[in-house]
Design a protein around this motif. Structure first.
Motif, PDB file in Angstrom:
ATOM      1  N   THR A  22      16.655  -2.309  20.590  1.00 32.54           N
ATOM      2  CA  THR A  22      14.985  -2.033  19.646  1.00 32.54           C
ATOM      3  C   THR A  22      15.145  -1.489  18.456  1.00 32.54           C
ATOM      4  OG1 THR A  22      15.382   0.298  20.126  1.00 32.54           O
ATOM      5  CG2 THR A  22      13.960  -0.897  21.901  1.00 32.54           C
ATOM      6  N   THR A  23      14.076  -2.190  17.271  1.00 34.85           N
ATOM      7  CA  THR A  23      13.958  -2.062  15.772  1.00 34.85           C
ATOM      8  C   THR A  23      13.295  -1.384  15.519  1.00 34.85           C
ATOM      9  OG1 THR A  23      12.461  -4.210  15.783  1.00 34.85           O
ATOM     10  CG2 THR A  23      15.176  -4.574  15.803  1.00 34.85           C
ATOM     11  N   SER A  24      11.958  -0.969  16.402  1.00 39.65           N
ATOM     12  CA  SER A  24      10.773   0.350  15.985  1.00 39.65           C
ATOM     13  C   SER A  24      11.350   1.195  15.241  1.00 39.65           C
ATOM     14  CB  SER A  24       9.720  -0.336  17.368  1.00 39.65           C
ATOM     15  OG  SER A  24      10.361   1.205  18.318  1.00 39.65           O
ATOM     16  N   GLN A  25      10.783   1.566  14.280  1.00 41.18           N
ATOM     17  CA  GLN A  25      10.967   2.702  13.380  1.00 41.18           C
ATOM     18  C   GLN A  25       9.509   3.318  13.192  1.00 41.18           C
ATOM     19  OE1 GLN A  25      13.099   1.837   9.794  1.00 41.18           O
ATOM     20  NE2 GLN A  25      14.828   0.424  10.685  1.00 41.18           N
ATOM     21  N   PRO A  26       9.952   4.967  12.841  1.00 41.15           N
ATOM     22  CA  PRO A  26       8.737   5.685  12.491  1.00 41.15           C
ATOM     23  C   PRO A  26       8.458   5.230  11.087  1.00 41.15           C
ATOM     24  CG  PRO A  26      10.088   6.497  13.189  1.00 41.15           C
ATOM     25  CD  PRO A  26      10.873   5.346  12.875  1.00 41.15           C
ATOM     26  N   LEU A  27       6.366   4.698  10.670  1.00 43.04           N
ATOM     27  CA  LEU A  27       6.316   4.839   9.518  1.00 43.04           C
ATOM     28  C   LEU A  27       6.012   5.680   8.691  1.00 43.04           C
ATOM     29  CD1 LEU A  27       4.666   0.852  10.181  1.00 43.04           C
ATOM     30  CD2 LEU A  27       6.751   1.803   9.610  1.00 43.04           C
ATOM     31  N   LEU A  28       5.965   6.481   7.417  1.00 39.96           N
ATOM     32  CA  LEU A  28       5.711   7.403   6.946  1.00 39.96           C
ATOM     33  C   LEU A  28       4.340   7.075   6.599  1.00 39.96           C
ATOM     34  CD1 LEU A  28       8.469   8.216   4.533  1.00 39.96           C
ATOM     35  CD2 LEU A  28       7.741  10.000   6.393  1.00 39.96           C
ATOM     36  N   SER A  29       3.628   8.033   6.718  1.00 35.26           N
ATOM     37  CA  SER A  29       2.304   7.995   6.042  1.00 35.26           C
ATOM     38  C   SER A  29       1.789   7.981   4.728  1.00 35.26           C
ATOM     39  CB  SER A  29       0.888   9.775   6.698  1.00 35.26           C
ATOM     40  OG  SER A  29       1.750  10.249   6.211  1.00 35.26           O
ATOM     41  N   HIS A  30       0.680   7.255   4.414  1.00 38.52           N
ATOM     42  CA  HIS A  30       0.804   7.226   2.912  1.00 38.52           C
ATOM     43  C   HIS A  30       0.534   8.292   2.167  1.00 38.52           C
ATOM     44  CE1 HIS A  30      -0.785   3.261   3.630  1.00 38.52           C
ATOM     45  NE2 HIS A  30       0.210   3.208   3.526  1.00 38.52           N
ATOM     46  N   ARG A  31       0.371   9.699   2.668  1.00 37.84           N
ATOM     47  CA  ARG A  31       0.158  11.332   2.501  1.00 37.84           C
ATOM     48  C   ARG A  31       1.537  11.661   2.044  1.00 37.84           C
ATOM     49  NH1 ARG A  31      -0.046  16.626   4.336  1.00 37.84           N
ATOM     50  NH2 ARG A  31      -1.036  17.992   2.508  1.00 37.84           N
ATOM     51  N   LYS A  32       2.561  11.916   3.087  1.00 41.72           N
ATOM     52  CA  LYS A  32       3.952  11.773   2.538  1.00 41.72           C
ATOM     53  C   LYS A  32       4.469  11.168   2.163  1.00 41.72           C
ATOM     54  CE  LYS A  32       4.707  13.631   7.852  1.00 41.72           C
ATOM     55  NZ  LYS A  32       5.162  13.356   8.836  1.00 41.72           N
ATOM     56  N   ILE A  33       3.866   9.428   1.926  1.00 45.25           N
ATOM     57  CA  ILE A  33       4.476   8.807   1.052  1.00 45.25           C
ATOM     58  C   ILE A  33       4.169   9.155  -0.742  1.00 45.25           C
ATOM     59  CG2 ILE A  33       4.765   6.496  -0.366  1.00 45.25           C
ATOM     60  CD1 ILE A  33       4.790   5.569   2.961  1.00 45.25           C
ATOM     61  N   PHE A  34       3.180   9.337  -0.638  1.00 45.86           N
ATOM     62  CA  PHE A  34       2.408  10.103  -1.895  1.00 45.86           C
ATOM     63  C   PHE A  34       3.218  11.346  -2.776  1.00 45.86           C
ATOM     64  CE2 PHE A  34      -0.355  13.452  -4.289  1.00 45.86           C
ATOM     65  CZ  PHE A  34      -1.025  12.202  -5.565  1.00 45.86           C
ATOM     66  N   MET A  35       2.958  12.217  -1.615  1.00 44.18           N
ATOM     67  CA  MET A  35       4.148  13.769  -1.704  1.00 44.18           C
ATOM     68  C   MET A  35       5.286  13.068  -2.003  1.00 44.18           C
ATOM     69  SD  MET A  35       2.085  16.007  -2.229  1.00 44.18           S
ATOM     70  CE  MET A  35       3.133  16.971  -2.277  1.00 44.18           C
ATOM     71  N   ARG A  40       0.645  -1.345   0.007  1.00 46.10           N
ATOM     72  CA  ARG A  40       0.011   0.330   0.471  1.00 46.10           C
ATOM     73  C   ARG A  40       0.893   1.358  -0.414  1.00 46.10           C
ATOM     74  NH1 ARG A  40      -3.058  -3.989   2.659  1.00 46.10           N
ATOM     75  NH2 ARG A  40      -4.951  -4.053   2.820  1.00 46.10           N
ATOM     76  N   ALA A  41       2.032   1.417   0.754  1.00 46.06           N
ATOM     77  CA  ALA A  41       2.941   2.394   0.426  1.00 46.06           C
ATOM     78  C   ALA A  41       3.706   2.630  -0.548  1.00 46.06           C
ATOM     79  CB  ALA A  41       4.094   1.988   1.742  1.00 46.06           C
ATOM     80  N   GLY A  42       3.888   1.316  -1.124  1.00 47.29           N
ATOM     81  CA  GLY A  42       4.396   1.569  -2.665  1.00 47.29           C
ATOM     82  C   GLY A  42       3.357   2.056  -3.577  1.00 47.29           C
ATOM     83  N   SER A  43       2.514   1.727  -3.129  1.00 45.18           N
ATOM     84  CA  SER A  43       1.317   2.046  -4.469  1.00 45.18           C
ATOM     85  C   SER A  43       0.645   3.679  -4.173  1.00 45.18           C
ATOM     86  CB  SER A  43      -0.708   1.239  -3.938  1.00 45.18           C
ATOM     87  OG  SER A  43      -1.026   1.728  -4.343  1.00 45.18           O
ATOM     88  N   ALA A  44       1.115   4.273  -2.545  1.00 44.93           N
ATOM     89  CA  ALA A  44       1.168   6.111  -2.423  1.00 44.93           C
ATOM     90  C   ALA A  44       1.768   6.259  -3.899  1.00 44.93           C
ATOM     91  CB  ALA A  44       1.481   5.788  -0.997  1.00 44.93           C
ATOM     92  N   ALA A  45       3.301   5.921  -3.286  1.00 39.75           N
ATOM     93  CA  ALA A  45       4.285   6.108  -4.015  1.00 39.75           C
ATOM     94  C   ALA A  45       4.836   6.079  -5.551  1.00 39.75           C
ATOM     95  CB  ALA A  45       5.421   5.850  -3.591  1.00 39.75           C
ATOM     96  N   ALA A  46       3.622   5.130  -5.897  1.00 40.21           N
ATOM     97  CA  ALA A  46       3.384   5.227  -7.623  1.00 40.21           C
ATOM     98  C   ALA A  46       2.315   6.080  -7.627  1.00 40.21           C
ATOM     99  CB  ALA A  46       2.702   3.857  -7.467  1.00 40.21           C
ATOM    100  N   LEU A  47       1.324   6.058  -7.154  1.00 40.11           N
ATOM    101  CA  LEU A  47       0.095   6.791  -7.195  1.00 40.11           C
ATOM    102  C   LEU A  47       0.699   8.415  -7.355  1.00 40.11           C
ATOM    103  CD1 LEU A  47      -2.514   5.865  -5.279  1.00 40.11           C
ATOM    104  CD2 LEU A  47      -2.318   5.506  -8.151  1.00 40.11           C
ATOM    105  N   GLY A  48       1.733   8.251  -6.809  1.00 41.19           N
ATOM    106  CA  GLY A  48       2.228  10.195  -6.497  1.00 41.19           C
ATOM    107  C   GLY A  48       3.307  10.468  -7.903  1.00 41.19           C
TER     108      GLY A  48
END
Length: 214
Positions: free
Chosen positions: A106-119, A38-46
């Motif tokens: 600890t291995t948790s990493q912040p995730l970017l929102s789909h809106r930011k990935i789109f941009m 879904r994140a990859g799709s958001a980037a593709a749509l951007g």
């Protein structure tokens, strides 16, 4: 159709050009590998939205300005290069921070929102003046000389190119996410892979900054 010619050849050439690796495809694969399809799709749509900007700019003649004005080309080129460098350096810094987290357990990493990935996808594409020059130089070759409405023909061909590109980009997003799920990659390898991708974005930015209109 709508004043176009050699449509099959145009579609084949467009698909081959979309498959060629570049900043857009690297960004899509990175987001799919780290946050899912879904994140990859958001980037593709951007990326697709950015391509539509270039299509409309070419139809309105704005791309001709980039092709003929050294100043306009340089301004857009440097803005695009700066953004690619920003993305690359941000990835390098975030990965370095993640390495410290791994050492701390600890291995948790912040995730970017789909809106930011789109941009991200949108800006990576729209700030690349080479794409604008491409639409000005490549697409008109498939518009008939006697076309009654050449801008409309250019938009029509551009939409076909973008549609096929979106199919490829989403295949890339889904296949990358699928492969990431099926292949067990330890955290250290993932960190080094992300660093390598960050360096690729930096290299893309440097290459764009040093490029000319030819």
């Amino acid at each position: 159709m709508l004043g176009t010619q050699d449509l099959i050849q145009f579609i084949i050439a467009g698909i081959l050009l979309n498959i060629a690796p570049g900043p857009d495809s690297i960004l899509i694969m990175t987001r799919s590998a780290t946050q899912g399809w879904r994140a990859g799709s958001a980037a593709a749509l951007g990326v697709g939205a950015g391509t539509m900007v270039h299509i409309m700019a070419a139809a309105l003649g704005l791309s001709a300005l980039l092709a003929t004005s050294a100043t306009a080309f340089t301004i857009v080129k440097l803005a695009g290069a700066a953004y690619l460098l920003y993305v690359g350096v941000s990835m390098l810094l975030s990965r370095a921070k993640s390495a410290e987290q791994v050492q701390a357990g600890t291995t948790s990493q912040p995730l970017l929102s789909h809106r930011k990935i789109f941009m991200q996808g949108f800006l990576t594409n729209v700030l690349n003046p080479k794409v604008a020059i491409f639409f000005l130089a490549f697409v008109p070759q498939f518009i008939a000389a006697d076309a009654s409405n050449k801008p409309l023909a250019l938009i029509f061909l551009g939409c076909i190119f973008n549609f096929n590109g979106m199919i490829w980009c989403h295949i890339l997003a889904v296949s990358t996410a699928f492969a990431r799920q099926r292949v067990a990659v330890n955290q250290a390898v993932t960190l080094w892979l992300n660093r390598f991708i960050g360096l690729m974005f930096v290299s893309f930015g440097i290459k764009l900054a040093l490029s000319n209109k030819n």
